[in-house]
Write a protein that holds these residues in place. Structure first.
Motif, mmCIF file in Angstrom:
data_model
loop_
_atom_site.group_PDB
_atom_site.id
_atom_site.type_symbol
_atom_site.label_atom_id
_atom_site.label_comp_id
_atom_site.label_asym_id
_atom_site.label_seq_id
_atom_site.Cartn_x
_atom_site.Cartn_y
_atom_site.Cartn_z
ATOM 1 N N GLU A 185 -9.271 21.549 -42.663
ATOM 2 C CA GLU A 185 -9.867 21.894 -43.610
ATOM 3 C C GLU A 185 -10.983 22.253 -43.201
ATOM 4 N N ARG A 186 -11.486 21.747 -41.941
ATOM 5 C CA ARG A 186 -13.058 21.791 -42.371
ATOM 6 C C ARG A 186 -12.500 23.313 -40.481
ATOM 7 N N LEU A 187 -11.693 23.976 -39.937
ATOM 8 C CA LEU A 187 -11.534 25.371 -39.674
ATOM 9 C C LEU A 187 -11.578 26.353 -40.297
ATOM 10 N N GLY A 188 -11.218 25.871 -41.403
ATOM 11 C CA GLY A 188 -10.608 27.205 -42.603
ATOM 12 C C GLY A 188 -9.664 27.737 -42.233
ATOM 13 N N LEU A 189 -8.696 26.488 -42.133
ATOM 14 C CA LEU A 189 -6.784 26.946 -42.193
ATOM 15 C C LEU A 189 -6.638 26.789 -43.560
ATOM 16 N N GLY A 190 -7.499 26.468 -44.544
ATOM 17 C CA GLY A 190 -6.747 25.362 -45.171
ATOM 18 C C GLY A 190 -6.197 24.291 -45.850
ATOM 19 N N THR A 234 -17.897 25.999 -36.503
ATOM 20 C CA THR A 234 -17.523 24.916 -37.220
ATOM 21 C C THR A 234 -18.536 23.481 -37.223
ATOM 22 N N ALA A 235 -19.005 23.450 -36.222
ATOM 23 C CA ALA A 235 -20.162 22.527 -35.609
ATOM 24 C C ALA A 235 -21.380 22.354 -35.790
ATOM 25 N N PRO A 252 -23.071 20.673 -38.459
ATOM 26 C CA PRO A 252 -23.809 19.361 -37.318
ATOM 27 C C PRO A 252 -23.357 17.828 -38.287
ATOM 28 N N SER A 253 -22.667 17.886 -39.687
ATOM 29 C CA SER A 253 -22.258 15.958 -40.254
ATOM 30 C C SER A 253 -20.243 15.881 -39.258
ATOM 31 N N SER A 254 -20.161 17.484 -39.495
ATOM 32 C CA SER A 254 -18.714 17.579 -39.139
ATOM 33 C C SER A 254 -17.911 16.575 -37.837
#
Length: 241
Positions: A229-234, A186-187, A191-193
């Motif tokens: 959300e960031r990890l794509g887990l919903g 994700t990072a 990168p802004s995460s």
């Protein structure tokens, strides 16, 4: 035993054999008190060596799922897994991590609320130190997973509930590899995460430092919901503001 498939490839074959036998026991395929197939039969069924089967059975025995009887074989325990709690998330299965993160949101939210009331000066200082480490990493557009983990662990300890502390330590140990890999990916893509993560941690700490339990719990729940959300887990549909 139609639900059990042959083991063809795994980092540790004994773990995979144990996992499939555990699933068969919990699904009721092997009822409490039932005798399991012999070591030789299981080795043939899973297409592994008998040593692998012995290792798998040793794990099931330590998990209190089976009992061994001299000269008779292995039998499903009367109350299989009664005292067992184990997490075995498969990083390839999004729902596994989604469900476990929902558990994190609930448990860590409560821990943050308690920490706001119970944290001592030393624990607050430890949280600040973690935030400083993470801030340095943010400046370099990096994601400091270890400092992040210590921040959450310190909050759990500050809750003064040893079960929160022990459970979240257990949870982190089981999820560390899967989450570290997902966060790294994700990072790299966003990168802004890391800036958002830092801001969320700062909000959690600010609420704890000013002894605002409801705000601390809400901030932690928002942070972990956003992490999902960031990890794509919903989304975590149960998140509260």
């Amino acid at each position: 035993m139609t639900s059990i498939t042959s083991v063809t490839r795994a980092p540790r074959l004994s773990d995979e054999v144990a996992r499939q036998l555990t699933a068969a026991i919990r699904s009721g395929e092997f009822a409490p008190g039932a005798r399991l197939p012999s070591e030789k039969e299981l080795a043939e069924r899973f297409e592994v060596s008998r040593m692998v089967v012995r290792e798998a059975m040793s794990r099931l025995k330590s998990d209190e799922l089976v009992d061994t009887r001299q000269g008779l074989g292995a039998f499903v325990s009367a109350e299989p897994g009664k005292s067992l709690f184990r997490l075995e998330p498969d990083p390839a299965i999004v729902k596994d991590l989604h469900d476990i993160f929902q558990l994190r949101v609930a448990v860590e939210g409560a821990a943050a609320g308690l920490a706001a009331v119970r944290a001592n000066r030393s624990e607050l200082a430890a949280m600040r130190a973690c935030l400083r480490e993470m801030k340095v990493s943010v400046a370099g557009r990096e994601d400091d997973i270890e400092a992040d983990n210590r921040f959450h662990a310190t909050i759990a300890r500050a809750s003064r509930n040893p079960y929160f502390d022990r459970f979240l330590t257990f949870l982190g140990a089981n999820l560390h590899g899967a989450i570290a890999k997902a966060r790294s990916n994700t990072a790299a893509r966003h990168p802004s995460s890391v800036l958002a993560v830092q801001a969320e941690h700062e909000a959690v700490f600010a609420a704890i430092e000013r002894r605002d339990a409801p705000a601390a719990e809400a901030a932690m729940r928002r942070h972990l919901s956003a992490a999902m959300e960031r990890l794509g887990l919903g989304p975590f549909t149960g998140a509260r503001s």
